[in-house]
Every structure is written in structure tokens, then in C-alpha cells.
Motif scaffolding. Structure first.
Motif, PDB file in Angstrom:
ATOM      1  N   GLU A  24       0.817  -1.213   0.000  1.00 20.77           N
ATOM      2  CA  GLU A  24       0.000   0.000   0.000  1.00 20.77           C
ATOM      3  C   GLU A  24       0.852   1.265   0.000  1.00 20.77           C
ATOM      4  N   SER A  25       2.066   1.199   0.517  1.00 21.56           N
ATOM      5  CA  SER A  25       2.928   2.383   0.604  1.00 21.56           C
ATOM      6  C   SER A  25       3.704   2.642  -0.688  1.00 21.56           C
ATOM      7  N   MET A  26       3.635   1.729  -1.644  1.00 23.62           N
ATOM      8  CA  MET A  26       4.395   1.830  -2.901  1.00 23.62           C
ATOM      9  C   MET A  26       3.558   2.455  -4.006  1.00 23.62           C
ATOM     10  N   SER A  27       4.238   3.191  -4.886  1.00 23.90           N
ATOM     11  CA  SER A  27       3.562   3.657  -6.093  1.00 23.90           C
ATOM     12  C   SER A  27       3.384   2.452  -7.027  1.00 23.90           C
ATOM     13  N   ASP A  28       2.511   2.583  -7.994  1.00 22.82           N
ATOM     14  CA  ASP A  28       2.287   1.488  -8.944  1.00 22.82           C
ATOM     15  C   ASP A  28       3.529   1.185  -9.773  1.00 22.82           C
ATOM     16  N   SER A  29       4.402   2.186  -9.934  1.00 24.01           N
ATOM     17  CA  SER A  29       5.616   1.999 -10.739  1.00 24.01           C
ATOM     18  C   SER A  29       6.820   1.564  -9.907  1.00 24.01           C
ATOM     19  N   PHE A  30       6.606   1.206  -8.651  1.00 26.34           N
ATOM     20  CA  PHE A  30       7.685   0.837  -7.733  1.00 26.34           C
ATOM     21  C   PHE A  30       8.603  -0.241  -8.315  1.00 26.34           C
ATOM     22  N   VAL A  31       9.909  -0.078  -8.076  1.00 28.24           N
ATOM     23  CA  VAL A  31      10.911  -1.079  -8.450  1.00 28.24           C
ATOM     24  C   VAL A  31      11.886  -1.223  -7.285  1.00 28.24           C
ATOM     25  N   PHE A  32      12.163  -2.465  -6.920  1.00 28.12           N
ATOM     26  CA  PHE A  32      13.076  -2.798  -5.829  1.00 28.12           C
ATOM     27  C   PHE A  32      14.314  -3.443  -6.436  1.00 28.12           C
ATOM     28  N   ASP A  33      15.487  -3.014  -6.006  1.00 26.17           N
ATOM     29  CA  ASP A  33      16.739  -3.541  -6.546  1.00 26.17           C
ATOM     30  C   ASP A  33      17.545  -4.164  -5.418  1.00 26.17           C
ATOM     31  N   ASP A  34      17.632  -5.490  -5.414  1.00 28.55           N
ATOM     32  CA  ASP A  34      18.384  -6.254  -4.416  1.00 28.55           C
ATOM     33  C   ASP A  34      19.492  -6.994  -5.162  1.00 28.55           C
ATOM     34  N   PRO A  35      20.758  -6.798  -4.778  1.00 24.91           N
ATOM     35  CA  PRO A  35      21.835  -7.453  -5.517  1.00 24.91           C
ATOM     36  C   PRO A  35      21.752  -8.985  -5.507  1.00 24.91           C
ATOM     37  N   ASN A  36      21.027  -9.557  -4.559  1.00 26.78           N
ATOM     38  CA  ASN A  36      20.871 -11.009  -4.510  1.00 26.78           C
ATOM     39  C   ASN A  36      19.728 -11.526  -5.384  1.00 26.78           C
ATOM     40  N   PHE A  37      18.766 -10.667  -5.712  1.00 28.24           N
ATOM     41  CA  PHE A  37      17.582 -11.106  -6.448  1.00 28.24           C
ATOM     42  C   PHE A  37      17.341 -10.329  -7.730  1.00 28.24           C
ATOM     43  N   GLY A  38      18.028  -9.219  -7.919  1.00 29.25           N
ATOM     44  CA  GLY A  38      17.818  -8.396  -9.102  1.00 29.25           C
ATOM     45  C   GLY A  38      16.695  -7.405  -8.912  1.00 29.25           C
ATOM     46  N   MET A  39      16.164  -6.949 -10.027  1.00 30.03           N
ATOM     47  CA  MET A  39      15.088  -5.955 -10.024  1.00 30.03           C
ATOM     48  C   MET A  39      13.752  -6.651  -9.792  1.00 30.03           C
ATOM     49  N   VAL A  40      12.999  -6.115  -8.827  1.00 35.32           N
ATOM     50  CA  VAL A  40      11.696  -6.692  -8.487  1.00 35.32           C
ATOM     51  C   VAL A  40      10.642  -5.595  -8.631  1.00 35.32           C
ATOM     52  N   PRO A  41       9.671  -5.757  -9.537  1.00 29.98           N
ATOM     53  CA  PRO A  41       8.596  -4.767  -9.648  1.00 29.98           C
ATOM     54  C   PRO A  41       7.604  -4.932  -8.507  1.00 29.98           C
ATOM     55  N   LYS A  42       6.723  -3.973  -8.357  1.00 29.93           N
ATOM     56  CA  LYS A  42       5.716  -4.046  -7.292  1.00 29.93           C
ATOM     57  C   LYS A  42       4.952  -5.365  -7.351  1.00 29.93           C
ATOM     58  N   SER A  43       4.652  -5.833  -8.551  1.00 32.11           N
ATOM     59  CA  SER A  43       3.877  -7.077  -8.705  1.00 32.11           C
ATOM     60  C   SER A  43       4.604  -8.303  -8.134  1.00 32.11           C
ATOM     61  N   GLY A  44       5.921  -8.225  -7.959  1.00 28.49           N
ATOM     62  CA  GLY A  44       6.685  -9.335  -7.407  1.00 28.49           C
ATOM     63  C   GLY A  44       7.079  -9.158  -5.959  1.00 28.49           C
ATOM     64  N   MET A  45       6.693  -8.031  -5.361  1.00 30.76           N
ATOM     65  CA  MET A  45       7.158  -7.736  -4.003  1.00 30.76           C
ATOM     66  C   MET A  45       6.536  -8.615  -2.922  1.00 30.76           C
ATOM     67  N   ALA A  46       5.303  -9.048  -3.084  1.00 36.85           N
ATOM     68  CA  ALA A  46       4.688  -9.909  -2.069  1.00 36.85           C
ATOM     69  C   ALA A  46       5.489 -11.205  -1.948  1.00 36.85           C
ATOM     70  N   ALA A  47       5.853 -11.807  -3.068  1.00 40.00           N
ATOM     71  CA  ALA A  47       6.641 -13.042  -3.057  1.00 40.00           C
ATOM     72  C   ALA A  47       8.043 -12.780  -2.516  1.00 40.00           C
ATOM     73  N   TYR A  48       8.668 -11.687  -2.959  1.00 41.41           N
ATOM     74  CA  TYR A  48      10.015 -11.341  -2.475  1.00 41.41           C
ATOM     75  C   TYR A  48      10.010 -11.154  -0.965  1.00 41.41           C
ATOM     76  N   PHE A  49       9.058 -10.371  -0.450  1.00 42.79           N
ATOM     77  CA  PHE A  49       9.017 -10.059   0.979  1.00 42.79           C
ATOM     78  C   PHE A  49       8.738 -11.312   1.805  1.00 42.79           C
ATOM     79  N   SER A  50       7.870 -12.178   1.327  1.00 39.59           N
ATOM     80  CA  SER A  50       7.586 -13.437   2.009  1.00 39.59           C
ATOM     81  C   SER A  50       8.844 -14.308   2.076  1.00 39.59           C
ATOM     82  N   ARG A  51       9.575 -14.380   0.973  1.00 34.70           N
ATOM     83  CA  ARG A  51      10.826 -15.148   0.923  1.00 34.70           C
ATOM     84  C   ARG A  51      11.866 -14.557   1.874  1.00 34.70           C
ATOM     85  N   PHE A  52      11.953 -13.216   1.922  1.00 32.50           N
ATOM     86  CA  PHE A  52      12.891 -12.556   2.833  1.00 32.50           C
ATOM     87  C   PHE A  52      12.540 -12.885   4.284  1.00 32.50           C
ATOM     88  N   LYS A  53      11.267 -12.819   4.635  1.00 33.30           N
ATOM     89  CA  LYS A  53      10.855 -13.131   6.015  1.00 33.30           C
ATOM     90  C   LYS A  53      11.152 -14.587   6.356  1.00 33.30           C
TER      91      LYS A  53
END
Length: 122
Positions: A24-53
Motif C-alpha cells: 500500500e505504501s508503494m507507487s504502482d511503478s515501484f521497483v526494488f533492486d536487491d543485488p541477490n535477487f535483481g530488479m523486483v517490480p511491485k507485482s513481485g514484491m509480495a513473493a520477495y518479501f515473504s521469501r525474505f521473512k
């Protein structure tokens, strides 16, 4: 919400491990850059964050912590339509820590570039 409120909401969601609030805090164009996983768009953040946790829980083992992350040393600079921010972050109960660089707009956090703090190999 304004830029500062969007960044505060993002940090609060990360600190508490709240994936729904994080999205909810991200813009629709959000992009996350993690050197271990690469570029993650907002649409992939739920899976990324779950994996991180899950990774953090595995490292912590039987030592659960109240907070997923501690965020400190926050610096911000308003660049007109975009606020630039940086922080130091750490995961309690682990050696995981690093820095984050953010771009934030009125419609939410636009991007985060993550870095990990680690010693160079011998």
C-alpha cells in the motif's frame, strides 16, 4: 499522503513485517533492486518479501524477535516532485544489515536500491 508520510508508512511496514501495508505504501511503478535477487517490480514484491521473512526466520531459528527490521540514520532531501532518502537497516537476531536508497513521490515509494554490509573476502 505526502512523500514523508509515504516513506514513514513504508518503513513501518518493513519494521513490522507487514506485506500488505508495504504494498500500500508503494507507487504502482515501484521497483526494488536487491543485488541477490535483481530488479523486483511491485507485482513481485509480495513473493520477495515473504521469501525474505522466511530467510530471516530460518537464520533466527528458535530466537524470534518482535520486529523484522530496525531502521536508523534516515536522511532525506526534497528534490521537488521526488524525495531522495537513505537509511541504515539491520535485522535483529542476525548479522544481516546494510543501507537503502529510496525515491519517494506523492503517490508512494517509487524505488528502493538495497545494499548489504559485508566484509571483503580474504
Amino acid at each position: 499522503m505526502g512523500k514523508s508520510e509515504n516513506l514513514d508508512a513504508y518503513f513501518e511496514a518493513v519494521i513490522n513485517g507487514d506485506g500488505e501495508a508495504l504494498l500500500e505504501s508503494m507507487s504502482d511503478s515501484f521497483v526494488f533492486d536487491d543485488p541477490n535477487f535483481g530488479m523486483v517490480p511491485k507485482s513481485g514484491m509480495a513473493a520477495y518479501f515473504s521469501r525474505f521473512k522466511d530467510t530471516v526466520a530460518t537464520i533466527r531459528g528458535d530466537k524470534p524477535e518482535e520486529k523484522l527490521m530496525v531502521i536508523s540514520n534516515i536522511l532525506t532531501r526534497d528534490e521537488g516532485e521526488v524525495m531522495i532518502a537513505s537509511c541504515w537497516w539491520s535485522v535483529p537476531g542476525t548479522q544481516i544489515q546494510g543501507a537503502g536508497l529510496f525515491r519517494v513521490g506523492d503517490d508512494g515509494v517509487l524505488s528502493e536500491r538495497l545494499s548489504y554490509y559485508a566484509a571483503l573476502p580474504d
